[in-house]
Motif scaffolding. Structure first.
Motif, PDB file in Angstrom:
ATOM      1  N   TYR A  84      -3.468   0.439  -3.265  1.00  0.00           N
ATOM      2  CA  TYR A  84      -3.246  -0.732  -2.462  1.00  0.00           C
ATOM      3  C   TYR A  84      -3.054  -1.741  -3.717  1.00  0.00           C
ATOM      4  CZ  TYR A  84      -5.869   1.385   1.184  1.00  0.00           C
ATOM      5  OH  TYR A  84      -5.837   2.474   2.489  1.00  0.00           O
TER       6      TYR A  84
ATOM      7  N   THR B 113      -4.389   7.053  -1.831  1.00  0.00           N
ATOM      8  CA  THR B 113      -4.035   5.819  -1.222  1.00  0.00           C
ATOM      9  C   THR B 113      -3.935   4.806  -2.541  1.00  0.00           C
ATOM     10  OG1 THR B 113      -6.381   5.264  -0.803  1.00  0.00           O
ATOM     11  CG2 THR B 113      -4.937   6.071   1.049  1.00  0.00           C
TER      12      THR B 113
ATOM     13  N   ALA C 248       0.850  -1.152   0.023  1.00  0.00           N
ATOM     14  CA  ALA C 248      -0.061   0.009   0.090  1.00  0.00           C
ATOM     15  C   ALA C 248       0.900   1.345  -0.012  1.00  0.00           C
ATOM     16  CB  ALA C 248      -0.874  -0.017   1.194  1.00  0.00           C
TER      17      ALA C 248
ATOM     18  N   ILE D 100      -4.280   2.193   4.390  1.00  0.00           N
ATOM     19  CA  ILE D 100      -2.886   2.893   4.906  1.00  0.00           C
ATOM     20  C   ILE D 100      -3.561   4.359   5.032  1.00  0.00           C
ATOM     21  CG2 ILE D 100      -2.481   3.471   2.280  1.00  0.00           C
ATOM     22  CD1 ILE D 100       0.449   3.576   3.122  1.00  0.00           C
ATOM     23  N   SER D 101      -2.972   5.115   6.112  1.00  0.00           N
ATOM     24  CA  SER D 101      -3.476   6.532   6.559  1.00  0.00           C
ATOM     25  C   SER D 101      -2.073   6.986   6.926  1.00  0.00           C
ATOM     26  CB  SER D 101      -4.344   6.381   7.506  1.00  0.00           C
ATOM     27  OG  SER D 101      -3.938   5.866   8.702  1.00  0.00           O
TER      28      SER D 101
ATOM     29  N   SER E  73       0.663   5.875   0.394  1.00  0.00           N
ATOM     30  CA  SER E  73      -0.073   7.084   0.444  1.00  0.00           C
ATOM     31  C   SER E  73       0.894   8.143  -0.303  1.00  0.00           C
ATOM     32  CB  SER E  73      -0.112   7.282   1.893  1.00  0.00           C
ATOM     33  OG  SER E  73      -0.724   8.569   1.986  1.00  0.00           O
TER      34      SER E  73
END
Length: 125
Positions: free
Chosen positions: A59, A57, A48, A69-70, A50
């Motif tokens: 993936y 995002t 993933a 994801i953050s 960012s």
């Protein structure tokens, strides 16, 4: 920038786990940050990412819907929330960063200049 990954450990199938990647330095929002993983006996693969700026995002197909994801730019931290873990998710998870990375390249590890040390996640059935 230096990256420090943490949060790995041993879990049971179906459990959740959150990994953290903390970056040193400034202008964290200028960096695309990704998670890659390497399972025993296999090549490292993208999980993933960012993106820098707005934090779009991305993936891998096998992780869509289970991994999230953050990022928190105020804490220079990117998280990987992993849900419904399965034995095949057992791997060393690495975070990586690249400044102003073209979104077309987020899936490719050779474009990432900075790497953390990896954190092991073991999922037992």
């Amino acid at each position: 920038v230096q990256l420090q990954a943490s949060g790995g450990g041993s879990v049971q199938a179906g459990d959740s786990r959150r990994l953290s990647c903390v970056a040193s330095g400034r202008a964290f929002n200028h960096y695309t940050v990704a998670w890659f993983r390497q399972a025993p006996g296999k090549e490292r693969e993208f999980a993933a990412a960012s993106s820098y700026g707005v934090g779009t995002t991305y993936y891998a197909e096998s992780m869509k819907g289970r991994f999230i994801i953050s990022r928190d730019n105020t804490k220079n931290t990117v998280y990987l929330q992993m849900n419904n873990l399965q034995p095949e998710d057992t791997a060393v998870y690495y975070c990586a960063a690249a400044s102003f990375l073209n979104d077309n390249h987020v899936y490719t590890e050779r474009y990432y200049s900075f790497w953390g040390q990896g954190t092991l996640v073991t999922v037992s059935s």
